[in-house]
Design a protein around this motif. Structure first.
Motif, PDB file in Angstrom:
ATOM      1  N   THR A 161       0.821  -1.207   0.000  1.00 17.32           N
ATOM      2  CA  THR A 161       0.000   0.000   0.000  1.00 17.32           C
ATOM      3  C   THR A 161       0.855   1.257   0.000  1.00 17.32           C
TER       4      THR A 161
ATOM      5  N   ASN B 159      -8.883  11.225   5.760  1.00 18.15           N
ATOM      6  CA  ASN B 159      -9.979  10.679   4.954  1.00 18.15           C
ATOM      7  C   ASN B 159     -11.244  10.833   5.799  1.00 18.15           C
TER       8      ASN B 159
ATOM      9  N   CYS C 104     -13.260   7.844   7.170  1.00 17.00           N
ATOM     10  CA  CYS C 104     -12.617   6.857   8.046  1.00 17.00           C
ATOM     11  C   CYS C 104     -13.082   7.069   9.485  1.00 17.00           C
TER      12      CYS C 104
ATOM     13  N   THR D 267      -6.728   9.661  -1.210  1.00 15.06           N
ATOM     14  CA  THR D 267      -7.739   8.698  -1.649  1.00 15.06           C
ATOM     15  C   THR D 267      -7.844   8.645  -3.168  1.00 15.06           C
TER      16      THR D 267
ATOM     17  N   SER E 152     -12.058   5.020  -5.416  1.00 18.95           N
ATOM     18  CA  SER E 152     -12.491   4.492  -4.123  1.00 18.95           C
ATOM     19  C   SER E 152     -13.845   5.072  -3.724  1.00 18.95           C
TER      20      SER E 152
ATOM     21  N   ASP F 209     -14.526   5.986  -0.916  1.00 19.15           N
ATOM     22  CA  ASP F 209     -14.226   7.012   0.086  1.00 19.15           C
ATOM     23  C   ASP F 209     -13.844   8.346  -0.549  1.00 19.15           C
TER      24      ASP F 209
ATOM     25  N   CYS G  31      -7.610   3.685   9.473  1.00 14.25           N
ATOM     26  CA  CYS G  31      -7.997   3.026   8.233  1.00 14.25           C
ATOM     27  C   CYS G  31      -6.800   3.032   7.282  1.00 14.25           C
ATOM     28  N   SER G  32      -6.718   2.041   6.432  1.00  7.91           N
ATOM     29  CA  SER G  32      -5.660   2.061   5.425  1.00  7.91           C
ATOM     30  C   SER G  32      -5.892   3.228   4.455  1.00  7.91           C
TER      31      SER G  32
ATOM     32  N   LYS H 283      -6.489   4.819   1.109  1.00  6.92           N
ATOM     33  CA  LYS H 283      -7.158   4.204  -0.044  1.00  6.92           C
ATOM     34  C   LYS H 283      -6.463   4.591  -1.354  1.00  6.92           C
TER      35      LYS H 283
END
Length: 200
Positions: A19, A59, A62, A93, A97, A99, A196-197, A199
């Motif tokens: 990631t 984000n 998240c 992001t 996504s 998000d 959260c990861s 995105k």
């Protein structure tokens, strides 16, 4: 077995990229960047040379970001950092996504949260996030006046999404900024971020 072997081979060859592809450790020079903010203005790290800079990977969708904004923790931290500290929120992001939010929607969200970073920056291709190795939202970095990363990690030690825990946590970013302002080395310079990861 053939499928598993093929996946392992791809991973070994670097075809299954992680990631966050880089990692900036404390003591290293902060990677340079120029990004557009939510108003379409170009903002570069270089223009803040000589100042302490906080980078906040953000984000709004998240739950861990919600925790720190609903509680008012992030806004309090932004204000208490002082006028001599530059605060840059960065959204990496990917537009594909669920998000993803437009610049207009992000600007509206900032207003609703009464959040006042120096700028909210858009990194839709993820290049800046990956240059820093940003893994989570939030993932926090502090850069000193010499352009060196002096903190990389979590915002605090309460690794959950409960807003009520934000105010009682040991805030690592606040501690890092206090150390920098006092002219001493950051005592807790790096730890594992949580959230959260990103995105990408």
């Amino acid at each position: 077995m053939r499928i598993i072997s093929a996946l392992l081979l791809a991973a070994t060859a670097g075809l299954l990229a992680p990631t966050a592809s880089a990692n900036v450790d404390p003591g290293q020079a902060a990677p340079a960047f120029t990004l557009k903010d939510v108003n379409g203005k170009d903002i570069s790290l270089a223009q803040f040379k000589g100042k302490t800079v906080v980078l906040e990977w953000n984000n709004p969708k998240c739950p861990f970001i919600v925790k720190h904004y609903v509680s008012g923790n992030m806004q309090d931290l932004q204000r208490s950092a002082g006028k001599d500290v530059v605060w840059l929120a960065i959204n990496s992001t990917n537009p594909k996504s669920s998000d993803f939010m437009s610049a207009a929607d992000l600007g509206k969200w900032l207003g609703e949260q009464k959040s006042q970073p120096t700028a909210y920056l858009l990194d839709p291709d993820g290049k800046v996030g990956q240059a820093y190795g940003a893994k989570t939202t939030p993932h926090m970095f502090v850069i000193n006046a010499q352009g060196t990363v002096v903190y990389d990690g979590a915002i605090d030690d309460k690794r959950n999404a409960r807003p009520e825990d934000a105010k009682t946590a040991n805030n690592f970013v606040r501690a890092a900024l206090t150390d920098v302002a006092a002219g001493r080395a950051v005592a807790n310079a790096t730890n594992q971020p949580y959230g959260c990861s990103v995105k990408y």
